[in-house]
Scaffold this active site. Sequence first.
Site, PDB file in Angstrom:
ATOM      1  N   GLU A 216      45.019  36.253  31.848  1.00  0.00           N
ATOM      2  CA  GLU A 216      45.114  34.806  31.706  1.00  0.00           C
ATOM      3  C   GLU A 216      46.562  34.331  31.611  1.00  0.00           C
ATOM      4  OE1 GLU A 216      42.144  31.608  29.675  1.00  0.00           O
ATOM      5  OE2 GLU A 216      42.947  33.162  28.352  1.00  0.00           O
TER       6      GLU A 216
ATOM      7  N   HIS B  20      36.029  61.127  33.186  1.00  0.00           N
ATOM      8  CA  HIS B  20      34.952  61.541  34.081  1.00  0.00           C
ATOM      9  C   HIS B  20      34.555  60.436  35.045  1.00  0.00           C
ATOM     10  CE1 HIS B  20      34.273  65.278  31.793  1.00  0.00           C
ATOM     11  NE2 HIS B  20      34.703  64.548  30.776  1.00  0.00           N
TER      12      HIS B  20
ATOM     13  N   LYS C  75      36.124  24.796  33.544  1.00  0.00           N
ATOM     14  CA  LYS C  75      35.571  24.079  32.391  1.00  0.00           C
ATOM     15  C   LYS C  75      35.237  22.641  32.756  1.00  0.00           C
ATOM     16  CE  LYS C  75      38.045  26.710  28.811  1.00  0.00           C
ATOM     17  NZ  LYS C  75      39.040  26.619  27.717  1.00  0.00           N
TER      18      LYS C  75
END
Length: 403
Positions: A249, A275, A391
């Site tokens: 961000e 792994h 938003k």
Amino acid sequence: MKYKNNFNPSISDEVIFDEILEEKKSIGYYNLPFCSTADYKTYAKTVTQKNIVVIGIGGSTLGTYAIYKFLKHSRDLDKNLLFLETTDPIDIKAKVASIDLSDTLFVVISKSGTTVETIAIFKYINALITCNSTNTVVVTEDGSKLKTFAEKNNIRSFKIPKNVGGRFSVFSAVGLLPLAIVGIDIDKILQGAQKSHDNFFQKKEAYERLLKKARFLVEYKNSFNINVVFSYSSRLEGFNKWYIQLWGESLGKVDSNSVRQGLTPVGIIGPIDQHSFLQLVIEGKRDKTLTVIKVENFDNDLKIPSVTLDGLEEMDYLDNLNFSSLIKNQADATIEAINNLHDIPCDVITIEGINESAIAALMYEFELLTSLCGKFMHVNTYNQPGVESGKVILKNKLNKGDI
């Protein structure tokens, strides 16, 4: 004549440092390690509830979770700390069902005071139990609508400074208040952050190290655009999540010359991801840097018992080995394997132990590193227009009933 360029020539360390010093006058996170903790500790002593539920999202929760996750198994805490931070209905119902709401303090955190996810969850909680001055505390910015709500309902509130962004707010009331309530020593947290602050601003070892790393990451960003933090402790899982938000961000921006910039953060845990993701690092495309984080002292003496398993006798070399020694050797083996290749940029951070000072020092250094990279990249490290646009779209859809 009009002229535009994207040359952004390399800047000297001294110029960058001077810019950081100037920025320090207006960007509040730099000085948070020196704030007073008295009000947080005084309030914490008044809390009788066993369950502490933080309602927030992103910067309002990730830093707190990182510290709590790192410390909780090494501290004798008599309160539970939970986080309601997603609008996933399954997660909400499961967490709410796991606690006694009548024995719960709700810590509602939103800098703006109108965060959709936070207020939606808070509304749901209010439908289950009355939230009032006896079971609710608010952390927000002065002048926010959440602050107004708290005042109208005589609910105690704590301030987030206007010049401190959410993802840089862990050493403010956002992190210190809930951590103090559950019994973590917040003075030691700030002491750790102060050590990193002083080491950098007094131009000691951190100054050289962080500037060198930031310069390399930015100057080689076109070759090594993915920055992998490989933390060798499950206790650092919260730190990894916090780092991903901080890095993504802050640095994914359009620079001063309208050029898109960014460094892609990846957080993995050792030895689990030996792994999986390590294969990609070792033999995949050379577009990644690697930061390995080790813990020197796990404060735990759990051993592999001397038990012979039929058919697995060849594994008896593990007998009586401490698990902490095993994981440290796994980290060292990974570091050696990387270094043997000579073409993967790698650095190693060793945390001295599982304590408040250690995790805080690490987090403050990453905040400084983020700010330095932002300066080298010519971006505004502290805004988030890409997030804000989403938003706005969401609020418009909800207000129109377009759901």
